[in-house]
Design a protein around this motif. Sequence first.
Motif, PDB file in Angstrom:
ATOM      1  N   SER A  15       0.828  -1.199   0.000  1.00  0.00           N
ATOM      2  CA  SER A  15       0.000   0.000   0.000  1.00  0.00           C
ATOM      3  C   SER A  15       0.869   1.258   0.000  1.00  0.00           C
ATOM      4  O   SER A  15       0.591   2.219  -0.722  1.00  0.00           O
ATOM      5  CB  SER A  15      -0.929  -0.016   1.209  1.00  0.00           C
ATOM      6  N   LEU A  16       1.931   1.249   0.805  1.00  0.00           N
ATOM      7  CA  LEU A  16       2.827   2.406   0.857  1.00  0.00           C
ATOM      8  C   LEU A  16       3.640   2.556  -0.420  1.00  0.00           C
ATOM      9  O   LEU A  16       3.977   3.679  -0.809  1.00  0.00           O
ATOM     10  CB  LEU A  16       3.754   2.305   2.075  1.00  0.00           C
ATOM     11  N   ILE A  17       3.959   1.442  -1.078  1.00  0.00           N
ATOM     12  CA  ILE A  17       4.673   1.526  -2.349  1.00  0.00           C
ATOM     13  C   ILE A  17       3.787   2.194  -3.397  1.00  0.00           C
ATOM     14  O   ILE A  17       4.254   3.000  -4.192  1.00  0.00           O
ATOM     15  CB  ILE A  17       5.144   0.128  -2.807  1.00  0.00           C
ATOM     16  N   PRO A  56       9.511  10.608  -2.011  1.00  0.00           N
ATOM     17  CA  PRO A  56       8.640  11.042  -3.100  1.00  0.00           C
ATOM     18  C   PRO A  56       9.048  10.426  -4.435  1.00  0.00           C
ATOM     19  O   PRO A  56      10.219  10.156  -4.672  1.00  0.00           O
ATOM     20  CB  PRO A  56       8.836  12.558  -3.127  1.00  0.00           C
ATOM     21  N   VAL A  57       8.059  10.227  -5.294  1.00  0.00           N
ATOM     22  CA  VAL A  57       8.297   9.826  -6.671  1.00  0.00           C
ATOM     23  C   VAL A  57       7.891  11.026  -7.513  1.00  0.00           C
ATOM     24  O   VAL A  57       6.754  11.490  -7.453  1.00  0.00           O
ATOM     25  CB  VAL A  57       7.454   8.581  -7.051  1.00  0.00           C
ATOM     26  N   LEU A  58       8.826  11.543  -8.281  1.00  0.00           N
ATOM     27  CA  LEU A  58       8.594  12.778  -9.019  1.00  0.00           C
ATOM     28  C   LEU A  58       8.155  12.507 -10.450  1.00  0.00           C
ATOM     29  O   LEU A  58       8.618  11.554 -11.081  1.00  0.00           O
ATOM     30  CB  LEU A  58       9.876  13.617  -9.035  1.00  0.00           C
ATOM     31  N   ASP A  59       7.298  13.388 -10.962  1.00  0.00           N
ATOM     32  CA  ASP A  59       6.921  13.362 -12.362  1.00  0.00           C
ATOM     33  C   ASP A  59       7.856  14.334 -13.072  1.00  0.00           C
ATOM     34  O   ASP A  59       7.647  15.553 -13.040  1.00  0.00           O
ATOM     35  CB  ASP A  59       5.460  13.773 -12.533  1.00  0.00           C
ATOM     36  N   ILE A  74      21.014  13.739  -8.304  1.00  0.00           N
ATOM     37  CA  ILE A  74      20.658  12.906  -7.159  1.00  0.00           C
ATOM     38  C   ILE A  74      20.540  11.476  -7.655  1.00  0.00           C
ATOM     39  O   ILE A  74      19.824  11.184  -8.603  1.00  0.00           O
ATOM     40  CB  ILE A  74      19.313  13.360  -6.530  1.00  0.00           C
ATOM     41  N   LYS A  75      21.282  10.587  -7.023  1.00  0.00           N
ATOM     42  CA  LYS A  75      21.257   9.189  -7.452  1.00  0.00           C
ATOM     43  C   LYS A  75      19.910   8.568  -7.116  1.00  0.00           C
ATOM     44  O   LYS A  75      19.413   8.709  -6.016  1.00  0.00           O
ATOM     45  CB  LYS A  75      22.378   8.402  -6.779  1.00  0.00           C
ATOM     46  N   THR A  76      19.361   7.865  -8.074  1.00  0.00           N
ATOM     47  CA  THR A  76      18.117   7.153  -7.814  1.00  0.00           C
ATOM     48  C   THR A  76      18.449   5.758  -7.321  1.00  0.00           C
ATOM     49  O   THR A  76      19.409   5.133  -7.769  1.00  0.00           O
ATOM     50  CB  THR A  76      17.257   7.063  -9.087  1.00  0.00           C
ATOM     51  N   LYS A  77      17.642   5.295  -6.407  1.00  0.00           N
ATOM     52  CA  LYS A  77      17.857   3.978  -5.822  1.00  0.00           C
ATOM     53  C   LYS A  77      17.155   2.932  -6.670  1.00  0.00           C
ATOM     54  O   LYS A  77      16.094   3.195  -7.232  1.00  0.00           O
ATOM     55  CB  LYS A  77      17.324   3.944  -4.392  1.00  0.00           C
TER      56      LYS A  77
END
Length: 142
Positions: A15-17, A56-59, A74-77
């Motif tokens: 749910s949090l994902i 946050p997941v950015l658009d 910024i490195k993405t994981k």
Amino acid sequence: MPYQLDDIDVAIIQSLIQDGRKSFRQISREIKVSTPTVQARYERLVNVGLIKSVSPVLDHGLLEPKVEKQLDTIKTKPKPAKITKNMILNMTCDLCNGPISGKPHPLKVGDFERFFCCTTCRATYKEKYKGRIESLNQKSRQ
């Protein structure tokens, strides 16, 4: 087995994902358990170290090129592995940093739980941090 995920843990994580902004109440309605259960399970998943942050997941389509270039630094994981029921977490003792191979020995300190490999480590931790533990427990009761 230190800590084994069950259906409720997996449902909370999934749910949090989907949306990390959901409230505990929204999640509880979604997975059909009480709000205090969701909150307690979430806090336990944070305390054992499985949930490190909610990010946050950015658009990127909405960003100006200048800002997007700044954010690209910024490195993405990488995406996490699939979370399933009966997964076992590898935990370490909060005192000696040794692995917890059996059932952990928890200690509630304020709003957090600490986990130990044996009763000796738990007792040593309690003695070493006796004043802080008492102070945090008093604050959490207020």
